[in-house]
Design a protein around this motif. Structure first.
Motif, PDB file in Angstrom:
ATOM      1  N   MET A   1      -7.139   2.314   0.963  1.00  0.00           N
ATOM      2  CA  MET A   1      -6.259   1.285   1.510  1.00  0.00           C
ATOM      3  C   MET A   1      -7.059   0.255   2.301  1.00  0.00           C
ATOM      4  SD  MET A   1      -3.077   3.765   2.634  1.00  0.00           S
ATOM      5  CE  MET A   1      -2.252   2.545   3.637  1.00  0.00           C
TER       6      MET A   1
ATOM      7  N   THR B   1      -0.897  -7.663   2.538  1.00  0.00           N
ATOM      8  CA  THR B   1      -0.502  -6.294   2.203  1.00  0.00           C
ATOM      9  C   THR B   1       0.498  -5.787   3.227  1.00  0.00           C
ATOM     10  OG1 THR B   1      -2.629  -5.761   1.156  1.00  0.00           O
ATOM     11  CG2 THR B   1      -1.318  -3.925   1.937  1.00  0.00           C
TER      12      THR B   1
ATOM     13  N   ASN C   1       1.813  -2.278   4.878  1.00  0.00           N
ATOM     14  CA  ASN C   1       1.515  -0.860   5.074  1.00  0.00           C
ATOM     15  C   ASN C   1       2.814  -0.095   5.308  1.00  0.00           C
ATOM     16  OD1 ASN C   1      -1.327  -1.173   4.995  1.00  0.00           O
ATOM     17  ND2 ASN C   1      -1.347  -1.814   7.142  1.00  0.00           N
TER      18      ASN C   1
ATOM     19  N   ASP D   1      -1.195  -2.406  -3.865  1.00  0.00           N
ATOM     20  CA  ASP D   1      -2.262  -3.123  -3.158  1.00  0.00           C
ATOM     21  C   ASP D   1      -3.491  -3.321  -4.043  1.00  0.00           C
ATOM     22  OD1 ASP D   1      -2.649  -0.377  -3.052  1.00  0.00           O
ATOM     23  OD2 ASP D   1      -3.531  -0.373  -1.052  1.00  0.00           O
TER      24      ASP D   1
ATOM     25  N   ALA E   1       0.856  -1.189   0.000  1.00  0.00           N
ATOM     26  CA  ALA E   1       0.000   0.000   0.000  1.00  0.00           C
ATOM     27  C   ALA E   1       0.893   1.240   0.000  1.00  0.00           C
ATOM     28  CB  ALA E   1      -0.883  -0.002   1.249  1.00  0.00           C
ATOM     29  N   ASP E   2       0.581   2.282  -0.769  1.00  0.00           N
ATOM     30  CA  ASP E   2      -0.523   2.312  -1.693  1.00  0.00           C
ATOM     31  C   ASP E   2      -0.009   2.321  -3.129  1.00  0.00           C
ATOM     32  OD1 ASP E   2       0.623   4.871  -1.335  1.00  0.00           O
ATOM     33  OD2 ASP E   2      -1.183   5.819  -2.102  1.00  0.00           O
TER      34      ASP E   2
END
Length: 414
Positions: free
Chosen positions: A153, A125, A127, A107, A103-104
């Protein structure tokens, strides 16, 4: 020969396999290294595959997948992964057990490829950002759309098997955000290990000219990254330590003149011109550190701060804003008695806004002057910091948790 049915087959989705774009790409490479070290089969997408990236993938045992260039004159874009993956990436591996996006950046691509081509796989995912914090400093529409980005997200990670947040600062943010209806099945912290290239480096003091290094783009993010603050502080530093140079790595050719003007306006000094260096790989940044005396990370908001971590791993003195995830990790390690209390002095109190610009600049200037004036002893402290950080093995548990999420329970994650 096809892999054994028991061997995890992991598809990493990113726009490159290399480190020229910094944090996300560095983490992506580290994830590949962790997985291949325990026997997983790892593929990674890339929009382009330059020689250096292919060499890095070969070193790590990762199989790169570039796009199918139907028209060699067309420049690849992220849409090729996100929307047109069936056209430009028709030969993705079969029997994928795990798909990992970032992300981002990727994703959305991870979610789409999972839903449309590999619904049997686990979706995960990483972050890397906190838009609610960082977009504020970018101004205009980006600042206005920070919450829209956060909601997007959340949409992409909803009901994924797991999300991994890089550092506790990001983890704490999303632990709260995931209290709503949109959330992954599991959420874990991921603590990056310093890259081997920096661990293998030992920066030494020396030289009458003092070099202060910062790394990161300037234009449009000078407030976020604190480049204006660093320049204001260096204006005071150079009055006291005449033979000092400021180098800034990470400037694109298109932004060169604008970035230079931003720094010169903040410096406003007859005694110092900043040296601007282009985007670079980890090798370039390692070489920068080997000829520097101090690395600055003066960010007003930084979800983690990999450059600061790599500088500590290289054994060079650092000064880090207290508004970074890295500063939080250092404080946690001190509280856990994994590193010495003296290392809290690398953290500098920094305001999140411009309410006290003179005070912030003076705090940074005073600390920079002190480090440069006592360079030999500061390098000794930096060497101890490196040794204690490595001996703490702080990253191991989070890497083990990551491997378990990928279905791997045996083997050492390091």
């Amino acid at each position: 020969m096809s892999p054994s049915p028991d061997v995890p087959i992991v598809l990493l989705l990113n726009d490159e396999y290399g480190t020229s774009k910094g944090g996300i790409s560095t983490i992506n490479c580290q994830v590949g290294q962790i997985l291949t070290a325990v026997g997983a089969v790892v593929y990674c997408t890339a929009l382009r595959v330059p020689k250096k990236d292919q060499e890095a993938a070969d070193r790590d045992g990762v199989r790169l997948i570039g796009p199918d260039l139907l028209d060699k004159k067309t420049e690849p874009t992220l849409d090729w992964l996100t929307v047109y993956h069936s056209v430009h990436y028709p030969n993705l591996p079969q029997d994928v057990t795990c798909i990992i996006g970032h992300a981002d950046i990727t994703d959305t691509a991870a979610r789409n490829i999972w839903e449309q081509r590999f619904p049997q796989a686990d979706l995960m995912t990483f972050n890397h950002v906190i838009p609610e914090d960082t977009e504020y400093y970018k101004g205009g529409r980006k600042a206005m759309k920070a919450w829209v980005k956060e909601m997007d997200m959340l949409e992409k990670v909803d009901d994924a098997k797991a999300a991994f947040s890089v550092g506790k600062r990001i983890y704490d943010h999303f632990s709260t955000t995931y209290k709503g209806n949109k959330k992954p099945q599991n959420h874990h912290v991921f603590l990056p290990k310093p890259s081997d290239i920096f661990l293998a480096t030992n920066v030494r003091p020396g030289g009458e000219q003092k070099v202060v290094l910062t790394v990161g783009r300037v234009w449009k993010v000078e407030k976020l990254k604190g480049h204006d603050l660093a320049a204001q502080a260096m204006r005071e530093v150079v009055r006291e330590i005449k033979n000092t140079r400021l180098r800034v790595r990470g400037i694109s050719e298109d932004d060169w003149e604008t970035s230079l003007k931003i720094l010169e306006d903040s410096l406003n000094s007859p005694d110092l011109n900043p040296t601007l260096l282009p985007y670079g790989t980890q090798e370039d940044i390692r070489d920068d550190m080997m000829t520097a005396h101090l690395v600055l990370m003066p960010s007003r908001s930084e979800p983690f701060g990999l450059v600061g971590l790599e500088a500590i791993a290289a054994g060079i003195p650092v000064l880090i804003s207290d508004k970074t995830g890295l500063a939080g990790m250092i404080i946690d390690l001190i509280k856990q008695k994994k590193i010495g209390d003296e290392h809290r002095h690398v953290i500098v109190e920094t305001s999140v806004n411009d309410n006290d610009p003179a005070g912030d600049a003076k705090r940074w200037a005073d600390r920079i002057v002190d480090v440069l004036k006592h360079s030999d002893s500061e390098f000794q402290k930096a060497a101890r910091f490196k040794r204690e950080l490595v001996e703490s093995r702080y990253w191991e548990q989070s890497h083990r948790t990551f491997l378990q999420a990928c279905g791997i329970t045996a083997g050492d994650p390091d």
